[in-house]
Every structure is written in structure tokens, then in C-alpha cells.
Design a protein around this motif. Structure first.
Motif, PDB file in Angstrom:
ATOM      1  N   TYR A   2       0.829  -1.200   0.000  1.00  0.00           N
ATOM      2  CA  TYR A   2       0.000   0.000   0.000  1.00  0.00           C
ATOM      3  C   TYR A   2       0.862   1.249   0.000  1.00  0.00           C
ATOM      4  O   TYR A   2       0.497   2.253  -0.593  1.00  0.00           O
ATOM      5  CB  TYR A   2      -0.897   0.004   1.254  1.00  0.00           C
ATOM      6  N   HIS A   3       2.003   1.196   0.686  1.00  0.00           N
ATOM      7  CA  HIS A   3       2.881   2.370   0.741  1.00  0.00           C
ATOM      8  C   HIS A   3       3.409   2.727  -0.645  1.00  0.00           C
ATOM      9  O   HIS A   3       3.440   3.908  -1.010  1.00  0.00           O
ATOM     10  CB  HIS A   3       4.041   2.135   1.701  1.00  0.00           C
ATOM     11  N   ASP A   4       3.832   1.721  -1.423  1.00  0.00           N
ATOM     12  CA  ASP A   4       4.290   1.999  -2.786  1.00  0.00           C
ATOM     13  C   ASP A   4       3.179   2.644  -3.603  1.00  0.00           C
ATOM     14  O   ASP A   4       3.394   3.664  -4.262  1.00  0.00           O
ATOM     15  CB  ASP A   4       4.746   0.717  -3.489  1.00  0.00           C
ATOM     16  N   GLY A  54       0.615   4.300  -2.642  1.00  0.00           N
ATOM     17  CA  GLY A  54       0.362   5.660  -2.161  1.00  0.00           C
ATOM     18  C   GLY A  54       1.384   6.658  -2.659  1.00  0.00           C
ATOM     19  O   GLY A  54       1.038   7.766  -3.074  1.00  0.00           O
ATOM     20  N   ARG A  55       2.667   6.264  -2.633  1.00  0.00           N
ATOM     21  CA  ARG A  55       3.718   7.155  -3.143  1.00  0.00           C
ATOM     22  C   ARG A  55       3.525   7.429  -4.632  1.00  0.00           C
ATOM     23  O   ARG A  55       3.691   8.556  -5.102  1.00  0.00           O
ATOM     24  CB  ARG A  55       5.101   6.552  -2.894  1.00  0.00           C
ATOM     25  N   TRP A  56       3.197   6.389  -5.383  1.00  0.00           N
ATOM     26  CA  TRP A  56       2.998   6.565  -6.828  1.00  0.00           C
ATOM     27  C   TRP A  56       1.821   7.495  -7.095  1.00  0.00           C
ATOM     28  O   TRP A  56       1.895   8.369  -7.956  1.00  0.00           O
ATOM     29  CB  TRP A  56       2.774   5.221  -7.509  1.00  0.00           C
ATOM     30  N   LEU A  57       0.728   7.297  -6.374  1.00  0.00           N
ATOM     31  CA  LEU A  57      -0.443   8.159  -6.558  1.00  0.00           C
ATOM     32  C   LEU A  57      -0.126   9.603  -6.161  1.00  0.00           C
ATOM     33  O   LEU A  57      -0.554  10.544  -6.840  1.00  0.00           O
ATOM     34  CB  LEU A  57      -1.634   7.636  -5.758  1.00  0.00           C
ATOM     35  N   ASP A  58       0.629   9.783  -5.067  1.00  0.00           N
ATOM     36  CA  ASP A  58       1.031  11.129  -4.658  1.00  0.00           C
ATOM     37  C   ASP A  58       1.860  11.810  -5.738  1.00  0.00           C
ATOM     38  O   ASP A  58       1.835  13.028  -5.869  1.00  0.00           O
ATOM     39  CB  ASP A  58       1.835  11.091  -3.359  1.00  0.00           C
ATOM     40  N   ALA A  59       2.598  11.022  -6.516  1.00  0.00           N
ATOM     41  CA  ALA A  59       3.429  11.566  -7.602  1.00  0.00           C
ATOM     42  C   ALA A  59       2.641  11.700  -8.903  1.00  0.00           C
ATOM     43  O   ALA A  59       3.225  11.943  -9.956  1.00  0.00           O
ATOM     44  CB  ALA A  59       4.649  10.685  -7.820  1.00  0.00           C
ATOM     45  N   GLN A  60       1.306  11.524  -8.831  1.00  0.00           N
ATOM     46  CA  GLN A  60       0.425  11.694  -9.994  1.00  0.00           C
ATOM     47  C   GLN A  60       0.645  10.646 -11.079  1.00  0.00           C
ATOM     48  O   GLN A  60       0.427  10.911 -12.258  1.00  0.00           O
ATOM     49  CB  GLN A  60       0.587  13.090 -10.595  1.00  0.00           C
ATOM     50  N   GLU A  61       1.102   9.454 -10.696  1.00  0.00           N
ATOM     51  CA  GLU A  61       1.303   8.370 -11.652  1.00  0.00           C
ATOM     52  C   GLU A  61      -0.019   7.634 -11.879  1.00  0.00           C
ATOM     53  O   GLU A  61      -0.943   7.733 -11.068  1.00  0.00           O
ATOM     54  CB  GLU A  61       2.342   7.376 -11.128  1.00  0.00           C
TER      55      GLU A  61
END
Length: 184
Positions: A109-111, A113-120
Motif C-alpha cells: 500500500y505504501h508503494d 500511495g507514493r505513486w499516486l502522490d506523484a500523480q502516476e
């Protein structure tokens, strides 16, 4: 070679025709499957008709990291544990058609979340029971929930005025109106 648990997987992406004059095609994640040597190493078109294409992208290594055990735990604790796939559009494919190319695959989930935060672009598909079984064993061996910290009662907190400066409270009564002028 790392001694971390690793799964070799391939990603299936679907390109489907939609009735939209500005965007006639839409890409989406179709599945994540165990990688096989017969898949080779290059992406390839598996199926194509006038409504849909399906592409295979082999060769993704999904490693489990002890310091991300909480991210795997959160995935397992969700109503539908899944694979997370980050993908990007590759406009320069040499065919004139853009291709949705998977970049990363994870069970954390952390990965995601980071990807979504980076607009991926991130999509998910359910992970099969045998993958979840291995993930659960890894989490059981490596995840330690953080101990709950006791909250100090508010009576122990220092007082501050509305500007953030230290303040104090007195229980002594002021006599005589508290002003500078007395009774005469």
C-alpha cells in the motif's frame, strides 16, 4: 542476488475501443500473472480485434522488503488484497500508436500511495490466494505494529496564550476590583 523473497511476474494490459471522439481508446490493467520463460523479455501483442488488444509485459521482479512490512500488512488487511501496477504511456513505440507500459509492480500500500502522490497512473487487480499466502507468512514474520503511545493528560501540557506565549493561571482572588485606583 538478494535474499529477499521475490516473485517474477508479467503484466497484461488491455487497450479497448470506447465511444468517445476525443479519445477512441482506453488502456487498463488486465491482470498480473506468474512470469514464464516462454514469455521472453520483450512486450508483445497477444490478441487483437476491432474492439480490443491485449499486451503482455514480462519480467517484473516483485521483492518483499522487511522495512515495508506495514505496507504489505495494510494490503492484507484490506477487503480485497491486490497487486498494484504503476504504468505510463509510451508515445514513441515506432508503430505510431501509444503503448501503456507497466513500470513497477508491488504488493505494498505504501508503494501505491507514493505513486499516486506523484500523480502516476496506478491500477490494481486481485492477488491470487497462493500469493497472499506467501505475503501473509512474510508479514507474520516481519511486521511489528508500533506500540500505542500513552497520551499525556491535558493537565500536564504547558499553557499558552493565543499568540503561543507561555501563560499561567492563578487561583488567587483579586480584591478591590484589581485596578490601580482604590477606595478613598
Amino acid at each position: 542476488m538478494s535474499n529477499r523473497p521475490t516473485s517474477e511476474v508479467a503484466v497484461l494490459m488491455r487497450r479497448e475501443r470506447i465511444d468517445n471522439r476525443w479519445q477512441p481508446w482506453r488502456w487498463s490493467l488486465a491482470d498480473v500473472v506468474p512470469n514464464e520463460p516462454a514469455f521472453g523479455v520483450e512486450p508483445r501483442l497477444l490478441r487483437q480485434d476491432e474492439r480490443e488488444e491485449q499486451w503482455l509485459f514480462p519480467g517484473f521482479a516483485v521483492e518483499l522488503f522487511r522495512d515495508d512490512a506495514e505496507g504489505y500488512h495494510l494490503n492484507l488487511a484490506s477487503p480485497a488484497p491486490c497487486w498494484f501496477v504503476m504504468w505510463r504511456m509510451d508515445e514513441d513505440t515506432g508503430t505510431g500508436l501509444p503503448l501503456a507500459r507497466p513500470v513497477e509492480v508491488s504488493l505494498s500500500y505504501h508503494d501505491a500511495g507514493r505513486w499516486l502522490d506523484a500523480q502516476e497512473s496506478v491500477e490494481q487487480v486481485p492477488a491470487p490466494p497462493e500469493v497472499l499466502e506467501g505475503l501473509r507468512a512474510f508479514v507474520d514474520a516481519n511486521y511489528q505494529p508500533e506500540p500505542k503511545r500513552r497520551k499525556r493528560p491535558d493537565s500536564f501540557r504547558s499553557l499558552q496564550d493565543r499568540f503561543g506565549n507561555p501563560a499561567s493561571v492563578s487561583t488567587e482572588k483579586l480584591r478591590g476590583g484589581g485596578g490601580g485606583g482604590g477606595h478613598g
